[in-house]
Design a protein around this motif. Structure first.
Motif, PDB file in Angstrom:
ATOM      1  N   GLY A 185       3.519   9.074  -9.605  1.00 32.22           N
ATOM      2  CA  GLY A 185       4.463   8.831 -10.913  1.00 32.22           C
ATOM      3  C   GLY A 185       3.505   8.536 -12.106  1.00 32.22           C
ATOM      4  N   ASP A 186       2.453   8.032 -11.815  1.00 27.40           N
ATOM      5  CA  ASP A 186       1.170   7.231 -12.813  1.00 27.40           C
ATOM      6  C   ASP A 186       0.885   8.550 -13.248  1.00 27.40           C
ATOM      7  OD1 ASP A 186       2.084   4.892 -12.542  1.00 27.40           O
ATOM      8  OD2 ASP A 186       0.498   4.298 -11.341  1.00 27.40           O
ATOM      9  N   PHE A 187       0.275   9.445 -12.377  1.00 30.91           N
ATOM     10  CA  PHE A 187      -0.608  10.743 -12.614  1.00 30.91           C
ATOM     11  C   PHE A 187       0.447  11.706 -13.458  1.00 30.91           C
ATOM     12  CE2 PHE A 187      -3.940   9.667  -9.585  1.00 30.91           C
ATOM     13  CZ  PHE A 187      -5.081  10.044 -10.538  1.00 30.91           C
ATOM     14  N   ARG A 188       1.652  11.765 -12.902  1.00 24.69           N
ATOM     15  CA  ARG A 188       2.563  12.753 -13.756  1.00 24.69           C
ATOM     16  C   ARG A 188       2.705  12.212 -15.322  1.00 24.69           C
ATOM     17  NH1 ARG A 188       7.012  16.540 -12.159  1.00 24.69           N
ATOM     18  NH2 ARG A 188       8.503  16.641 -13.957  1.00 24.69           N
ATOM     19  N   ARG A 189       2.851  10.908 -15.620  1.00 21.53           N
ATOM     20  CA  ARG A 189       2.892  10.417 -17.033  1.00 21.53           C
ATOM     21  C   ARG A 189       1.614  10.743 -17.694  1.00 21.53           C
ATOM     22  NH1 ARG A 189       6.130   6.825 -14.300  1.00 21.53           N
ATOM     23  NH2 ARG A 189       4.533   5.377 -13.514  1.00 21.53           N
ATOM     24  N   ALA A 216       0.807  -1.245   0.063  1.00 18.23           N
ATOM     25  CA  ALA A 216      -0.135  -0.112   0.083  1.00 18.23           C
ATOM     26  C   ALA A 216       0.780   1.212   0.008  1.00 18.23           C
ATOM     27  CB  ALA A 216      -0.836  -0.042   1.116  1.00 18.23           C
ATOM     28  N   TYR A 217       1.774   1.524   0.965  1.00 22.83           N
ATOM     29  CA  TYR A 217       2.758   2.530   0.791  1.00 22.83           C
ATOM     30  C   TYR A 217       3.572   2.728  -0.496  1.00 22.83           C
ATOM     31  CZ  TYR A 217       6.968   5.218   2.276  1.00 22.83           C
ATOM     32  OH  TYR A 217       7.863   6.117   2.295  1.00 22.83           O
ATOM     33  N   VAL A 218       3.895   1.375  -1.206  1.00 22.38           N
ATOM     34  CA  VAL A 218       4.689   1.613  -2.351  1.00 22.38           C
ATOM     35  C   VAL A 218       3.588   2.015  -3.414  1.00 22.38           C
ATOM     36  CG1 VAL A 218       5.771   0.196  -4.239  1.00 22.38           C
ATOM     37  CG2 VAL A 218       6.460  -0.009  -1.994  1.00 22.38           C
ATOM     38  N   GLY A 219       2.517   1.472  -3.357  1.00 19.53           N
ATOM     39  CA  GLY A 219       1.540   1.821  -4.445  1.00 19.53           C
ATOM     40  C   GLY A 219       1.203   3.276  -4.275  1.00 19.53           C
ATOM     41  N   ARG A 220       1.199   3.982  -2.956  1.00 20.43           N
ATOM     42  CA  ARG A 220       0.823   5.243  -2.880  1.00 20.43           C
ATOM     43  C   ARG A 220       1.900   6.428  -3.764  1.00 20.43           C
ATOM     44  NH1 ARG A 220      -0.859   3.923   2.196  1.00 20.43           N
ATOM     45  NH2 ARG A 220       1.138   4.592   3.308  1.00 20.43           N
TER      46      ARG A 220
END
Length: 125
Positions: free
Chosen positions: A58-62, A49-53
């Motif tokens: 980064g996903d949104f920036r891409r 969950a921590y890594v996913g946050r």
């Protein structure tokens, strides 16, 4: 000789088990029944969950980059030259706002593209 009874840790152990059980209600076999497996599974889930946050940022920036790139290509620019020209023009809008403008405010985004074209180096324009 009177022996003192030994201290049992039933209260704490019960609350630890309940915490592990709450996190592991919907899993199969030992991970929902065995205390050690359940706690390991809950801990691993918290790590994911921590890594996913962090990954989500980064996903949104891409996503924003792809949206901006598609919008500036309609105006005859490339993403990198557009961003570079905005920095030269001291425009302090971040990628999230630029992406939102590209979708919802076409006129404002067109003005930004014009501003970027004015601040481009002659070889890039």
């Amino acid at each position: 000789m009177n022996h003192a009874s030994r201290k049992r840790r039933t209260e704490n152990k019960t609350s630890e088990k309940q915490t592990a059980e709450v996190g592991q209600r919907a899993v199969r076999r030992g991970k929902s029944r065995l205390f050690r497996s359940a706690t390991e599974s809950v801990d691993k889930g918290l790590v994911y969950a921590y890594v996913g946050r962090k990954d989500r940022k980064g996903d949104f920036r891409r996503l924003w980059t792809a949206r901006i790139s598609a919008a500036v290509r309609n105006h005859g620019l490339t993403y990198s030259r557009f961003i570079n020209a905005l920095k030269k023009a001291n425009v302090l809008l971040d990628r999230k706002v630029l992406s939102d403008m590209a979708i919802k405010d076409a006129v404002g985004f067109e003005k930004l593209c014009g501003l970027a074209k004015q601040h481009m180096t002659p070889a890039a324009a």
